[in-house]
Scaffold this active site. Structure first.
Site, PDB file in Angstrom:
ATOM      1  N   GLY A 176       7.000  -3.796 -15.417  1.00 48.93           N
ATOM      2  CA  GLY A 176       6.905  -4.418 -16.741  1.00 48.93           C
ATOM      3  C   GLY A 176       5.490  -4.963 -16.926  1.00 48.93           C
ATOM      4  O   GLY A 176       4.550  -4.480 -16.298  1.00 48.93           O
ATOM      5  N   ALA A 234       2.833  -3.912 -14.095  1.00 51.39           N
ATOM      6  CA  ALA A 234       1.755  -3.000 -14.480  1.00 51.39           C
ATOM      7  C   ALA A 234       0.392  -3.640 -14.214  1.00 51.39           C
ATOM      8  O   ALA A 234      -0.545  -2.980 -13.759  1.00 51.39           O
ATOM      9  CB  ALA A 234       1.894  -2.615 -15.946  1.00 51.39           C
ATOM     10  N   GLU A 279      12.416 -14.674 -25.284  1.00 51.25           N
ATOM     11  CA  GLU A 279      13.169 -13.441 -25.097  1.00 51.25           C
ATOM     12  C   GLU A 279      14.166 -13.276 -26.252  1.00 51.25           C
ATOM     13  O   GLU A 279      14.471 -14.230 -26.964  1.00 51.25           O
ATOM     14  CB  GLU A 279      13.976 -13.514 -23.787  1.00 51.25           C
ATOM     15  CG  GLU A 279      13.175 -13.874 -22.573  1.00 51.25           C
ATOM     16  CD  GLU A 279      12.331 -12.712 -22.073  1.00 51.25           C
ATOM     17  OE1 GLU A 279      12.741 -11.554 -22.259  1.00 51.25           O
ATOM     18  OE2 GLU A 279      11.248 -12.974 -21.515  1.00 51.25           O
ATOM     19  N   LYS A 281      12.663 -23.862 -11.702  1.00 47.96           N
ATOM     20  CA  LYS A 281      11.376 -24.329 -11.201  1.00 47.96           C
ATOM     21  C   LYS A 281      11.500 -25.729 -10.596  1.00 47.96           C
ATOM     22  O   LYS A 281      10.890 -26.024  -9.568  1.00 47.96           O
ATOM     23  CB  LYS A 281      10.348 -24.300 -12.329  1.00 47.96           C
ATOM     24  CG  LYS A 281      10.028 -22.865 -12.768  1.00 47.96           C
ATOM     25  CD  LYS A 281       9.330 -22.822 -14.111  1.00 47.96           C
ATOM     26  CE  LYS A 281       9.037 -21.381 -14.531  1.00 47.96           C
ATOM     27  NZ  LYS A 281       8.612 -21.288 -15.948  1.00 47.96           N
TER      28      LYS A 281
END
EC number: 1.1.1.3
Lengths: 445, 445
Positions: B27, B31, B204, B219
């Site tokens: 993705g 990449a 998203e 996190k």
């Protein structure tokens, strides 16, 4: 690709082994390190995989009372101590250059890993010390040498090892920041604030290393070396201190909606024609706009910006000096190095494979704030403007105000070459229209 | 002292050896990682002591065109790829939990080191994955899982390994920060800004993980585990998102000279009587004074504060998301892990020896901003004040203003226990004088 980093590694002593520690120096930092090695002993053992045991403490004066320190541990013979068979790790917090260099070299040559907080030592003798560490396959760690507990050596060595760092800039000296901060906020003079900083213990009795920028230059050399995989020593750093900053300069900064900070700047430069890269490391007081995050770094705090190709801009901020923060950084290294001693392995060391040339200071580009006293007559502005343009320095803003006798002219330039600006100032000095150059201060943003 | 970290270490392949790399996921981040492994290949070889060679790239859809990617490398069988003999290092940037868990476990069990950017995976399955890494003596690194390129995992694991961390607090989710920032600056509603964030690619299609706080909770779990040497999973994190934040809340924040930020807070707590320590990790929107450095963290930037006993306060700031910054963090880990593969040694892994209990959320202390609609009559303030005092919640400030029908009362408390505040609100709800509780928001500073 020559000068590859840290390729020789010693095997570990094995999980559960004890790490023999020699502490050199028992000043503020040394005493705090010794105290915390005791207080946090169980924690460190769990983090390392074996206990740390302080087996000797070198001091210069054995006769001085040292409360809470086992006198059996004390010695004034650091050189023998670091070479003893029961020592695995040497913590150097003496300060100075020549003597610690001799002792640290002896330690590394004897196969002992070294943790030091000594920025002057690393900035001056990194090549020799790193070679000794490499030959013995041991660690030489120095996180505390820059900005105390603010992690910046580690991030540059490790976290950003997959990136390409293009610039590191920051406030790395607390003493000068305290002085400049107080001059700005309280309108006091440099001399008054230096006296106060000395009284408060921020400045040493001999403040040269701080106020003349040498301390910041050592840190700039270390940061540039790490950032650009190129050996940069303190001699390579163009260094100007803050002694010459006047209350007039501070007032001029305020008028320009800025403050004055002593900055350490490390930059990767690229020749526009040849594409060849070089490195600049420099320390000087500069105007910083009040809206810039560095402007609000006050008192003895430090802040460091890193600009990397993939990561973009990063900032690290915290208390950059003092016994506690420095001990924190030293002990972080001590845990990492001890882990390597017990389990084997080795941290990344000096990496100078890029071996970029050091750029000539005259070729550096920045902006300038030029404050002049000029004659108050027709044509002066044109003459002054002409002096700038004939040396290819483009003017961004001009501000003129009347003085009791003549006028004051403040010119802020666009980005210009250091050597062009210098020639401009030489020309200005020769103009009859210019009665005096009150100050030339660089501007960063 | 149980659960000691990373005591088994494999020998290195030897200087000059090639590191076989498997990349899982192609993705945005994948990449970019692939591109940079090529572009920076020489640099990485010099930093590692051996070349990195990508020997396989796992994707879910083999039929999709992948410009500039050698098709010979592509496979849709990640599980086989990671177990191949010519693979030493696996980079996981797929996302999700169950599938990457299976693949990463297989890789670790087959003796391959793993670098992952997958916060959800680490927060949910750290125990199992760390055990597998330990059994094989390999590295499991995940700097990119928290705040992308901002070094915070490394500093907690290494730089602060000699210190005692007492708190970690920060803004660690860019999407919610973008939405809250826009609501604050532009007066827009949550729904409008969520739509815009989605359109701009910040959020998203299914924004649940971000806006309901799950991403920040992962996190927080990772940060708390590292900071307190205690296993904290995402299930241990009290999590509230920002869906319920209204334009009224933003207005109330402005009236209190504050802004609203989604905070991840990790705290070491100490029982005043027994001295026993526990750990709290929580995520919720909170009022932050505009003068606080966190208030000016805008858009998709992240900032993390660390409070440690010796170091004092530290701040880390930068771009916490995106292909470039995430790739930077992944590649920093890749260089470090590759170095260990070539030279031997192993980075610090999970460290859970402290095994502190997770504090009950009800026992947490903070301040509260309680916004009520009340009747506009004599005695209301006394009734409301009584509700606070009967549950031991001390009032710091009260502000009352007229509404068209009734009055609005805003109470800001001193530090109070979560469970006491909850009981106070229950009591307030039963009062006839209180027409409605408009909002209850915590305040941090």
């Amino acid at each position: 690709m020559t000068d590859n980093p840290s390729y020789s590694v010693r095997p570990g002593k094995g999980a559960g082994a004890t790490v023999g520690v020699a502490l050199l120096g028992l000043g503020t930092v040394g005493a705090e390190v010794l105290r915390l090695l005791e207080v946090r002993g169980d924690e460190f053992a769990a983090r390392v995989g074996g206990r740390l045991e302080v087996r000797g403490v070198a001091v210069s004066d054995l006769s001085r009372p040292r409360e809470g320190v086992d006198r059996e541990l004390l010695t004034d013979d650091a050189l023998s101590l670091v070479q003893r068979d029961d020592i695995d790790l040497v913590i150097e917090v003496i300060g100075g250059i020549d003597y610690p260099r001799q002792v640290v070299l002896a330690a590394l040559n004897a196969g002992k890993s070294v943790v030091t907080a000594n920025k002057a030592l690393i900035a001056a003798h990194s090549a020799e010390l790193s070679e000794a560490a490499e030959n013995s396959g041991v660690d030489l760690f120095f996180e505390a040498a820059v900005a105390a507990a603010i992690p910046v050596v580690g991030p540059l060595l490790r976290s950003l090892a997959g990136d390409k760092v293009n610039a590191v800039m920051g406030i790395v000296n607390g003493t000068t920041n305290f002085i400049l901060d107080a001059m700005y906020n309280r309108g006091a003079s440099y001399d008054e604030m230096l006296a106060e900083a000395t009284e408060l213990g921020y400045a040493e009795a001999d403040p040269t290393a701080d106020v003349d920028g040498y301390d910041a230059a050592s840190k700039a050399a270390i940061l540039a070396s790490l950032a650009f995989h190129t050996r940069v020593s303190s001699d390579d750093v163009h260094t100007e201190g803050i002694r010459s900053i006047t209350t007039d300069d501070i007032a001029a900064a305020k008028a320009a909606n800025s403050t004055i900070k002593l900055l350490a700047i490390c930059e990767r430069l690229k020749d526009a024609e040849t594409g060849e890269e070089s490195v600049s490391a420099r320390v000087y007081p500069a105007l910083v706009p009040v809206s810039h995050p560095l402007a609000s770094v006050s008192e003895s705090y430090n802040a460091i910006f890193v600009e990397a190709e993939s990561a973009g801009g990063l900032m690290f901020y915290g208390n950059g000096a003092g016994g506690g923060p420095t001990a924190s950084a030293v002990l972080g290294d001590v845990v990492a190095v001890s882990r390597n001693i017990v389990l084997g392995g080795r941290g990344p060391g000096e990496s100078t494979y890029a071996a970029l040339p050091i750029a000539d200071f005259g070729s550096i580009n920045t902006r300038y704030h030029v404050d002049m006293e000029v004659q108050d007559r027709v044509g002066v502005l044109a003459e002054v403007a002409n002096a700038f343009s004939q040396h290819d320095v483009s003017i961004r803003t001009v501000r003129q105000e009347g003085l009791h006798d003549g006028a004051r002219l403040v010119v802020i330039t666009h980005m210009a070459k250091e050597e062009d600006l210098k020639r401009t100032v030489d020309t200005l000095k020769e103009l009859e229209a210019v009665k005096s150059i009150r100050s030339v201060i660089r501007m960063e943003s």
